[in-house]
Motif scaffolding. Structure first.
Motif, short mmCIF file in Angstrom:
data_model
loop_
_atom_site.label_atom_id
_atom_site.label_comp_id
_atom_site.label_asym_id
_atom_site.label_seq_id
_atom_site.Cartn_x
_atom_site.Cartn_y
_atom_site.Cartn_z
N SER A 126 1.01 -0.91 -0.17
CA SER A 126 0.08 -0.19 0.26
C SER A 126 1.03 0.98 0.06
CB SER A 126 -1.07 0.32 1.23
OG SER A 126 -1.52 0.56 1.16
N THR A 127 0.18 2.56 -0.54
CA THR A 127 1.07 3.72 -0.45
C THR A 127 0.27 4.69 1.04
OG1 THR A 127 0.02 4.55 -2.39
CG2 THR A 127 1.26 3.67 -2.64
N VAL A 128 1.12 5.00 1.22
CA VAL A 128 0.11 6.43 1.93
C VAL A 128 1.44 7.86 2.68
CG1 VAL A 128 1.22 4.97 4.69
CG2 VAL A 128 -0.68 6.90 5.13
N SER A 129 0.39 8.80 2.52
CA SER A 129 0.99 9.94 2.84
C SER A 129 1.80 10.23 4.39
CB SER A 129 -0.16 11.17 2.46
OG SER A 129 1.04 12.32 3.04
N PRO A 130 3.10 10.50 4.63
CA PRO A 130 4.05 10.09 5.59
C PRO A 130 2.99 11.33 6.62
CG PRO A 130 5.46 11.00 4.26
CD PRO A 130 3.77 10.45 3.54
N ARG A 131 2.15 12.18 5.99
CA ARG A 131 1.65 13.18 7.34
C ARG A 131 0.10 12.52 7.55
NH1 ARG A 131 3.05 17.06 2.93
NH2 ARG A 131 -0.05 16.61 2.33
N ASN A 132 -0.13 11.46 7.21
CA ASN A 132 -1.50 10.81 6.90
C ASN A 132 -1.67 9.72 8.15
OD1 ASN A 132 -4.36 9.52 6.55
ND2 ASN A 132 -4.22 9.82 4.53
N THR A 133 -0.96 10.38 9.71
CA THR A 133 -0.68 9.37 10.46
C THR A 133 -1.92 8.67 10.90
OG1 THR A 133 0.71 11.11 11.72
CG2 THR A 133 0.03 9.14 13.33
N PRO A 134 -3.07 8.56 10.72
CA PRO A 134 -4.74 7.75 11.02
C PRO A 134 -4.57 6.71 10.33
CG PRO A 134 -5.79 9.91 11.34
CD PRO A 134 -4.25 9.88 10.73
N SER A 135 -3.86 6.92 8.65
CA SER A 135 -3.76 5.88 7.36
C SER A 135 -2.22 4.63 8.24
CB SER A 135 -4.09 6.62 6.19
OG SER A 135 -4.93 6.85 6.19
N LEU A 136 -1.32 5.91 8.59
CA LEU A 136 -0.46 4.90 8.90
C LEU A 136 -0.11 3.99 9.82
CD1 LEU A 136 2.87 4.89 7.82
CD2 LEU A 136 3.35 6.66 9.16
N LYS B 121 3.98 13.17 -5.15
CA LYS B 121 3.53 13.38 -3.60
C LYS B 121 4.15 12.73 -2.88
CE LYS B 121 -1.36 14.15 -5.38
NZ LYS B 121 -1.71 15.85 -4.63
N LEU B 122 4.95 13.01 -1.88
CA LEU B 122 5.49 11.80 -1.24
C LEU B 122 4.88 10.86 -0.51
CD1 LEU B 122 8.31 10.94 -0.49
CD2 LEU B 122 8.10 12.91 2.05
N ARG B 123 4.94 9.00 -0.95
CA ARG B 123 4.20 8.67 -0.50
C ARG B 123 5.24 7.46 0.52
NH1 ARG B 123 0.90 11.28 -0.48
NH2 ARG B 123 -0.77 11.15 -1.91
N CYS B 124 4.89 6.92 1.80
CA CYS B 124 5.59 5.29 2.07
C CYS B 124 5.03 4.26 1.48
CB CYS B 124 4.92 5.18 4.06
SG CYS B 124 5.75 6.52 4.70
N ILE B 125 5.24 3.44 0.67
CA ILE B 125 5.18 2.16 0.61
C ILE B 125 5.83 0.87 1.30
CG2 ILE B 125 6.27 0.91 -1.62
CD1 ILE B 125 7.02 3.30 -3.31
N MET B 126 4.20 1.06 1.48
CA MET B 126 4.08 -0.52 2.62
C MET B 126 4.11 -1.72 2.40
SD MET B 126 3.83 2.37 5.23
CE MET B 126 2.97 0.87 6.78
N LEU B 127 4.71 -2.32 3.17
CA LEU B 127 4.45 -4.64 2.78
C LEU B 127 4.53 -4.97 3.59
CD1 LEU B 127 5.59 -6.29 0.89
CD2 LEU B 127 7.95 -5.87 1.39
N LYS B 128 3.93 -6.33 4.05
CA LYS B 128 3.15 -6.95 4.52
C LYS B 128 3.79 -8.19 3.98
CE LYS B 128 0.64 -9.75 7.91
NZ LYS B 128 0.84 -9.46 8.70
N LYS B 129 4.75 -9.38 4.27
CA LYS B 129 4.79 -10.51 3.40
C LYS B 129 3.62 -11.78 4.64
CE LYS B 129 9.81 -9.81 2.55
NZ LYS B 129 11.00 -10.45 2.82
N ILE B 130 3.13 -11.72 3.34
CA ILE B 130 1.99 -13.12 4.08
C ILE B 130 2.14 -14.47 3.76
CG2 ILE B 130 0.19 -11.55 4.15
CD1 ILE B 130 -1.15 -12.64 1.57
N LYS B 131 3.41 -14.89 2.77
CA LYS B 131 4.05 -15.88 2.60
C LYS B 131 4.84 -16.16 2.41
CE LYS B 131 -0.05 -17.91 0.44
NZ LYS B 131 -0.63 -18.19 -0.92
#
Length: 186
Positions: free
Chosen positions: A146-156, A176-186
């Motif tokens: 997912s992506t999220v703005s580093p300023r969007n604390t609730p979504s982060l 637009k600056l975004r955090c690129i988020m990752l979760k490995k599930i397997k």
């Protein structure tokens, strides 16, 4: 609209019984109307990037969309989460350096929208968790991004509560600056 199950959200001492539903392409006008309304409510326009009608059509045919419908307002979205099996060119796995052969195993928590009248019930956290769970059960997804703005604390925080971690910050969506988020599930 396909009903999935009831789920109750709470804020302080207030309970909000809701129905979780799976949306279909026939609900696209409702989805676009909800998105337009929320765009008018967003104070920091840099934190939210709406999807075009074409992007929504792609998402609805290449992913799944959950909506939270309060029992007290059964025809109203309180929250919406669009999840996507991305096209190769839009795949966040590319940004994260995943090998090409791993890209078909990526799912995106693509867009989340919460009606301001229903904020504070922690719907975002719970629904991100449900999105990750659905990806984990599909038999093919190994990575949820997912992506999220580093300023969007609730979504982060909501993404972190679903197990996603910020792997990098990068400009996306026209600078637009975004955090690129990752979760490995397997």
């Amino acid at each position: 609209m396909k009903p999935l199950y009831p789920l109750t959200f709470t804020k302080a001492d207030t309970s909000l019984p809701c129905q979780i539903v799976l949306l279909e392409e026939s609900e696209l006008p409702q989805i676009l109307s909800f998105q337009e309304y929320l765009c008018s409510c967003v104070q920091d326009k840099d934190t939210f990037v709406p999807l075009s009608e074409k992007e929504w059509r792609f998402l609805l045919s290449h992913g799944f969309t959950f909506a939270v419908m309060p029992d007290s307002h059964p025809d109203r979205f309180a929250y919406l989460l669009g999840c996507l099996y991305p096209s190769d060119e839009e795949n966040l796995g590319i940004d994260l350096g995943l090998p090409k052969e791993e890209l078909p195993f990526v799912g995106h928590l693509e867009i989340a929208m919460a009606d301001p009248d229903f904020r504070g019930y922690k719907m975002h956290s719970r629904m991100c968790q449900l999105g990750v769970e659905r990806f984990a059960q599909d038999g093919k997804t190994k990575y949820v991004c997912s992506t999220v703005s580093p300023r969007n604390t609730p979504s982060l925080k909501a993404l972190q509560s679903a197990g996603l971690e910020c792997m990098m910050e990068k400009e996306k969506y026209g600078g637009k600056l975004r955090c690129i988020m990752l979760k490995k599930i397997k």
